[in-house]
Motif scaffolding. Structure first.
Motif, PDB file in Angstrom:
ATOM      1  N   GLU A 243       0.834  -1.198   0.000  1.00 26.68           N
ATOM      2  CA  GLU A 243       0.000   0.000   0.000  1.00 26.68           C
ATOM      3  C   GLU A 243       0.878   1.260   0.000  1.00 26.68           C
ATOM      4  O   GLU A 243       0.601   2.219  -0.712  1.00 26.68           O
ATOM      5  CB  GLU A 243      -0.862  -0.023   1.260  1.00 26.68           C
ATOM      6  CG  GLU A 243      -2.261   0.510   1.091  1.00 26.68           C
ATOM      7  CD  GLU A 243      -3.106   0.105   2.285  1.00 26.68           C
ATOM      8  OE1 GLU A 243      -3.181   0.910   3.229  1.00 26.68           O
ATOM      9  OE2 GLU A 243      -3.630  -1.033   2.281  1.00 26.68           O
ATOM     10  N   GLN A 244       1.941   1.222   0.797  1.00 22.49           N
ATOM     11  CA  GLN A 244       2.902   2.340   0.794  1.00 22.49           C
ATOM     12  C   GLN A 244       3.594   2.451  -0.557  1.00 22.49           C
ATOM     13  O   GLN A 244       3.782   3.536  -1.093  1.00 22.49           O
ATOM     14  CB  GLN A 244       3.963   2.123   1.877  1.00 22.49           C
ATOM     15  CG  GLN A 244       3.470   2.347   3.291  1.00 22.49           C
ATOM     16  CD  GLN A 244       3.098   3.794   3.536  1.00 22.49           C
ATOM     17  OE1 GLN A 244       3.770   4.709   3.069  1.00 22.49           O
ATOM     18  NE2 GLN A 244       1.998   4.013   4.247  1.00 22.49           N
TER      19      GLN A 244
ATOM     20  N   ASP B  91       2.558   1.575  -3.403  1.00 21.18           N
ATOM     21  CA  ASP B  91       1.639   2.015  -4.464  1.00 21.18           C
ATOM     22  C   ASP B  91       1.614   3.535  -4.611  1.00 21.18           C
ATOM     23  O   ASP B  91       1.185   4.052  -5.641  1.00 21.18           O
ATOM     24  CB  ASP B  91       0.224   1.491  -4.182  1.00 21.18           C
ATOM     25  CG  ASP B  91       0.104   0.001  -4.484  1.00 21.18           C
ATOM     26  OD1 ASP B  91       0.953  -0.507  -5.265  1.00 21.18           O
ATOM     27  OD2 ASP B  91      -0.792  -0.665  -3.941  1.00 21.18           O
ATOM     28  N   ARG B  92       2.086   4.235  -3.586  1.00 22.02           N
ATOM     29  CA  ARG B  92       2.146   5.700  -3.674  1.00 22.02           C
ATOM     30  C   ARG B  92       3.076   6.159  -4.800  1.00 22.02           C
ATOM     31  O   ARG B  92       2.995   7.298  -5.265  1.00 22.02           O
ATOM     32  CB  ARG B  92       2.628   6.293  -2.350  1.00 22.02           C
ATOM     33  CG  ARG B  92       1.660   6.063  -1.196  1.00 22.02           C
ATOM     34  CD  ARG B  92       2.013   6.938  -0.031  1.00 22.02           C
ATOM     35  NE  ARG B  92       2.093   8.331  -0.428  1.00 22.02           N
ATOM     36  CZ  ARG B  92       3.051   9.173  -0.035  1.00 22.02           C
ATOM     37  NH1 ARG B  92       4.009   8.767   0.749  1.00 22.02           N
ATOM     38  NH2 ARG B  92       3.041  10.426  -0.427  1.00 22.02           N
TER      39      ARG B  92
ATOM     40  N   GLU C  53       1.781   8.022  -7.791  1.00 23.75           N
ATOM     41  CA  GLU C  53       1.345   9.424  -7.719  1.00 23.75           C
ATOM     42  C   GLU C  53       2.338  10.401  -8.353  1.00 23.75           C
ATOM     43  O   GLU C  53       1.975  11.491  -8.762  1.00 23.75           O
ATOM     44  CB  GLU C  53       1.189   9.859  -6.243  1.00 23.75           C
ATOM     45  CG  GLU C  53       0.109   9.138  -5.485  1.00 23.75           C
ATOM     46  CD  GLU C  53       0.227   9.404  -3.978  1.00 23.75           C
ATOM     47  OE1 GLU C  53       1.013  10.305  -3.571  1.00 23.75           O
ATOM     48  OE2 GLU C  53      -0.460   8.706  -3.226  1.00 23.75           O
TER      49      GLU C  53
ATOM     50  N   TYR D  92       8.536  10.411  -1.584  1.00 24.16           N
ATOM     51  CA  TYR D  92       8.433   9.138  -2.298  1.00 24.16           C
ATOM     52  C   TYR D  92       9.673   8.263  -2.123  1.00 24.16           C
ATOM     53  O   TYR D  92       9.754   7.166  -2.665  1.00 24.16           O
ATOM     54  CB  TYR D  92       8.167   9.398  -3.785  1.00 24.16           C
ATOM     55  CG  TYR D  92       6.871  10.143  -3.950  1.00 24.16           C
ATOM     56  CD1 TYR D  92       5.660   9.457  -3.960  1.00 24.16           C
ATOM     57  CD2 TYR D  92       6.849  11.539  -4.015  1.00 24.16           C
ATOM     58  CE1 TYR D  92       4.458  10.140  -4.049  1.00 24.16           C
ATOM     59  CE2 TYR D  92       5.647  12.232  -4.106  1.00 24.16           C
ATOM     60  CZ  TYR D  92       4.460  11.522  -4.114  1.00 24.16           C
ATOM     61  OH  TYR D  92       3.271  12.190  -4.191  1.00 24.16           O
TER      62      TYR D  92
END
Lengths: 100, 490
Positions: free
Chosen positions: A36-37, A39-40, A43, B303
């Motif tokens: 889930e992390q 998948d960022r 962005e 990120y």
């Protein structure tokens, strides 16, 4: 991204890793949270950016990564196999792979 | 003379003045480490035979009037992921419990050639995977500053022995912060050099595009000497850099007036509480020394953690494929077929965190996911590196926290891998870019827990990094204090 138990079993097979049922359940939970992390990453805009597979820097001509191809002494099979659980005569021994 | 308060230069001076011999010093260091180790579990094993042999060589050199080397007689501890010929090297993993390396790492050869004495191997997270040293197959390490807390990781043992005074300096490895974070947690100096500055030949590979060897010490000058001795081209590691190794000692002039220092706004936005307070105080000290301090933006920071954990687990899953029960010591009893032997040897030999990372890495490299994870992460890595190269166009150095918080309690975060990964945010960016970075002690919280200031510079700008760290250390008066004695360092 959430993973199913079936997917986790498949990946464990690819990784040659045996997992107990308890480990499997834990892995489904943990990998889901971590992915889930990860998948960022979707962005951020990386249009036109070259992937970086290694650290590059401008070090001039002095960073030649290749050495002369000259013969050197090697470890030898005795030292190289000394740490194996099962070895003999300079060879690693493994379970039978091909039936006679 | 107490071993716990010695410095590299002090030992050399004492040896040359014949105040003590290398053999005497080594015997004392081994006895002290043996006596103190039960408190922290920082050493996995001592190697008295090898140490005394090296000490005898140093004594013979001095007796013959030869220069015994920059590290003459210095007791050095080595993280158990760095190979030492004839001395068991486990990577803190059950799968390598009985592994006896047939050769020395290049860094080890160079330390011994400079007169250094390898006295033992230190505990760490299994295969250097972790931020707390709780992932060792041989039990956690306790932080000598506060025994109920972690020393940080993955090089927790190497930081702890230097803080405890049971080694004068030590070697660690850093992939995403594994030297800087434990240095910060234990109140000692820890240095991650430029990628390629120190040969990785003989370092057990975790993530090859990110792995570094680097030093721990109780002061900046000792760390710089250790790094200088290890640095330089090595034909056994094609990624080692041929760039000349300057004298780091000569760079520590004490004068940092006019140095342009950036403070990343994205980092300080996350930093809270006492850590932020101590970092801001350190920034004031740098201003007082004549540095020009400005804000800088590193926009890809948010990120970096995701990119790092994709890349490092992908590389780890590939690197750790070699531990299959064939070549390295431990093989499962349950080994009737070849594939079954691989699966069971690995299943029984690896601990939970290593398995988690192998699984993640295998997944992100698997068919259908490569572009979304691995390739994307490599592009984000390029953005992180670009942030730094743009910043260093206008700056001499960047300063930042090392960790969002000081040493936490053993067991406190062990069940939440996501939180543990996210806490690596400040150290991961420098690792991805491959730039030199270090942690230097900058003060204690109200509970007496150490906090480190991170200094980051451009590729191969170690001299500027050490100049700034040394000037800061002198001005702030915060040194790594050996805890087993109350004596200050000479």
């Amino acid at each position: 991204m959430k993973l199913t138990e079936k997917e986790v079993r498949y990946v464990a097979g690819l990784a040659n890793l045996s997992l107990s049922d308890e480990e499997l359940g834990r892995m489904v939970h943990d990998l889901g949270g971590i992915l889930e992390q990860m998948d960022r990453l979707a962005e951020i805009d990386t249009e036109g950016i070259e992937p970086m597979s290694q650290v590059l820097y401008d070090a001039g001509d002095e960073t030649a990564t290749l050495r002369e191809d000259v013969e050197r002494e090697t470890l030898g099979s005795e030292a190289a196999t000394a740490n194996s659980a099962l070895a003999a005569n300079g060879y690693f021994k493994v379970p039978l792979v091909i039936e006679r | 003379m107490s071993i716990a308060t010695q410095t590299v230069s002090g030992i050399r001076k004492g040896l040359l003045a014949r105040d003590f011999s290398a053999t005497e010093l080594t015997q004392q260091a081994l006895a002290f480490a043996q006596a103190e180790n039960p408190k922290t579990n920082a050493y996995l094993r001592l190697c008295p035979e090898r140490a005394l042999e090296a000490a005898a060589k140093v004594d013979a050199a001095i007796a013959a009037g030869r220069d015994p080397g920059l590290l003459a007689g210095v007791p050095v501890a080595v993280k158990d992921v760095i190979l030492t010929k004839g001395v068991i090297t486990t990577c803190a993993s059950k799968i390598l419990e009985h592994y006896v390396p047939p050769y020395d790492a290049t860094a080890i050869e160079r330390l011994e050639a400079a007169g250094g004495i390898i006295i033992g191997k230190t505990n760490c997270d299994e295969f250097a995977m972790g931020s707390s040293n709780e992932n060792s197959a041989f039990g956690p390490v306790r932080n000598p500053v506060a025994l109920d807390r972690v020393p940080g990781g993955s090089s927790g043992g190497s930081a702890a022995v230097v803080a405890q005074g049971t080694a004068v300096v030590s070697l660690g490895s850093d992939t995403g912060g594994s030297i800087r974070q434990p240095a910060s947690f234990c109140g000692v100096v820890g240095v991650t050099p430029t990628y390629g500055r120190v040969s990785r030949y003989g370092l057990s590979a975790f993530a090859s595009s990110l792995d570094h060897i680097g030093p721990f010490a109780r002061n900046v000058a000792d760390a710089a000497t250790l790094l200088e001795v290890m640095s330089g081209r090595d034909i056994m590691d094609s990624t080692s850099a041929a760039a000349p190794v300057p004298s780091y000692a000569a760079s520590m002039t004490g004068d940092v007036r006019g140095m342009r220092i950036g403070v990343p706004v994205e980092y300080m936005a996350h930093a809270t509480g006492e850590t932020a307070g101590l970092i801001n105080k350190a920034i004031d000290t740098l201003r007082g020394l004549g540095c020009e301090v400005v804000d800088v933006s590193l926009p890809s920071t948010d990120y970096a953690v995701a990119a790092y954990y994709v890349i490092c687990t992908a590389e780890a899953s590939s690197n750790l494929a070699r531990y299959d029960g064939v070549r390295y010591t431990t093989r499962s009893e349950d080994a009737s077929s070849l594939i079954g032997m691989y699966q069971h040897s690995r299943g029984e030999g690896f601990g939970p965190e290593v398995k988690r990372r192998i699984m993640l890495g295998t997944y992100v490299l698997s068919h259908g996911y490569y572009d979304a994870y691995y390739l994307k992460a490599q592009k984000v890595r390029a953005l992180v590196a670009r942030d730094f190269s743009r910043a260093f166009g206008k700056l001499d150095a960047i300063v930042a926290p090392v960790s969002p918080f000081p040493a936490f309690k053993i067991g406190e975060k062990v069940d939440d891998p996501v939180a543990m990964y996210l806490s690596d945010i400040y150290t991961i960016t420098g690792s991805l870019a491959g730039i030199p970075c270090m942690s230097v002690p900058c003060g204690l919280t109200g509970d007496g827990l150490p906090v480190g200031l991170q200094i980051l510079c451009d590729h191969f700008h170690e001299p500027e990094m050490f100049r700034l760290a040394h000037a800061f250390e002198s001005a702030a008066g915060v040194f790594g204090i050996p805890l087993s004695t109350s004596e200050p360092i000479q």
